[in-house]
Write an enzyme that holds these catalytic residues in place. Structure first.
Site, PDB file in Angstrom:
ATOM      1  CD  GLU A  48      76.705  10.567  15.206  1.00  0.00           C
ATOM      2  OE1 GLU A  48      76.944  11.707  15.673  1.00  0.00           O
ATOM      3  OE2 GLU A  48      75.650   9.942  15.447  1.00  0.00           O
ATOM      4  CD  GLU A  64      76.512  10.839  19.808  1.00  0.00           C
ATOM      5  OE1 GLU A  64      75.630  11.602  20.267  1.00  0.00           O
ATOM      6  OE2 GLU A  64      77.386  11.228  19.010  1.00  0.00           O
TER       7      GLU A  64
END
Length: 354
Positions: A274, A162
């Site tokens: 995710e 991320e």
């Protein structure tokens, strides 16, 4: 040490070749090759913490549990700073061995692994591409790590968890530098490339500093042409995964459809690294809808890894699917069904993307 050659590993290496458009046929409808879980814990604590006191790698019991649920891959978060305490210097032998031991344990259960430096494009709170965490420093880290797992086809390199607060063009430069380093040492492993803005599927084509991920990240350069894009998607109101509610169910499903269309248009593959929901019935229903959508678009979805599980995750964490005292979480029924849904046959996986 490289893993022994096996038909399983042959399947994985060919399944990892992903960038060319697929031929039409039954394999396209068979769903993603990889269905798995994030086994979190090795990224816990501050860098330099004490193993089994401040952080932990997954136990064999936990690995075995998710394998029985049909999962064939684990995303393994860890800290860059813990593995490489000083930029440009050798990897920490003890920490590297812990990762290797975990890979060996996963291999025992015929599970692949995504190595995930869980750092948000930062090192000791300094952004990648900013001295001293230069693009070359990031490439050096991946070069050293790639040497240790080169051509172990059941080991996938997830470049970074991320990236955020970094311009997409700046991040692309760092990602390409890391890819060059990986390939320079002869490692042909599959590489997962995230975008910026937390690599959200819902924001993949939205503008931002440096340009939209959906435009800028098409500039990935891999001489082996063995990479996929990693995106994340949550179901709450702001797609952050920090709330128990799932008012963003439909937005999440639409994001998966949009990513499917984007990947198909550009002849590439994506992996949902995710995603997660609470045990609320409406949230579990939203989870099923997203998994069904990926199954229906199996020609472009390489796989998925649910967030989250791990030996140290408490019952109070809403998204957690780690069993406690013999009690399973409600999300696991849907995840197990998706993990055991029709999958590409070994030969089909071998031809995916070739």
């Amino acid at each position: 040490m490289k893993a022994a050659f096996s038909p399983w590993r042959r399947m994985l290496t060919i399944a990892a070749a992903i960038v060319l458009p697929l031929h039409a046929g039954l394999a396209e409808a068979a769903g993603p090759c990889f269905r798995g879980i994030n086994l979190s814990g090795a990224e816990f604590g501050n860098p330099g913490g004490e193993i089994f006191k401040d952080y932990a790698y997954p136990s064999e019991e936990t690995i075995g549990y998710f394998r029985k649920k049909g999962m064939n891959i684990v995303r393994l978060p860890f800290l860059w700073e813990r593995l490489q305490p000083e930029l440009g210097q050798a990897l920490n032998d003890d920490e590297l061995q812990r990762i290797k031991d975990t890979v060996t344990l996963l291999r025992k259960y015929k599970m692949s692994v995504i190595l995930d430096p869980h750092n948000y494009a930062q090192y000791k709170k300094a952004q990648v591409g900013t001295p001293p965490v230069t693009t070359l420093a990031f490439a050096d880290f991946w070069t050293r790590l790639a040497v240790e797992f080169a051509d172990q086809e059941d080991v996938i390199f997830g470049l970074m968890n991320e990236p955020y607060d970094i311009a997409s063009d700046k991040w692309l430069s760092a990602a390409n530098a890391a890819i060059r380093g990986i390939r320079a040492v002869g490692a042909g492993n599959l590489i997962l490339v995230p975008g910026t803005k937390w690599t959200g599927a819902h924001s993949w084509q939205s503008d931002g500093p440096g340009g939209p991920n959906g435009t800028i990240m098409l500039g990935v350069k891999d001489p082996r042409r063995n990479y996929a894009y990693e995106v994340h998607q949550y179901f709450d109101s702001d797609s952050s995964g920090t709330h128990e509610e799932c008012s963003g169910n439909e937005n999440a499903r639409k994001a998966i459809v949009s990513m499917s269309d984007w990947a198909r248009k550009h002849g590439t593959r994506v992996l949902l690294g995710e995603f997660g929901v609470s045990q609320a019935p409406e949230c579990v229903a939203g989870l099923k809808a997203v998994l069904d959508t990926m199954q229906e678009n199996g020609d472009v979805w390489l796989g998925w890894t649910y967030w989250v599980a791990g030996d140290w995750w408490p019952q109070t964490e809403p998204l957690n699917v780690q069993p406690h005292d013999g009690h399973e979480r409600k999300q696991i029924t849907v995840l197990e069904a998706a993990a055991k849904a029709p999958a590409p046959a070994e030969d089909a996986c071998r031809t995916r993307g070739r």
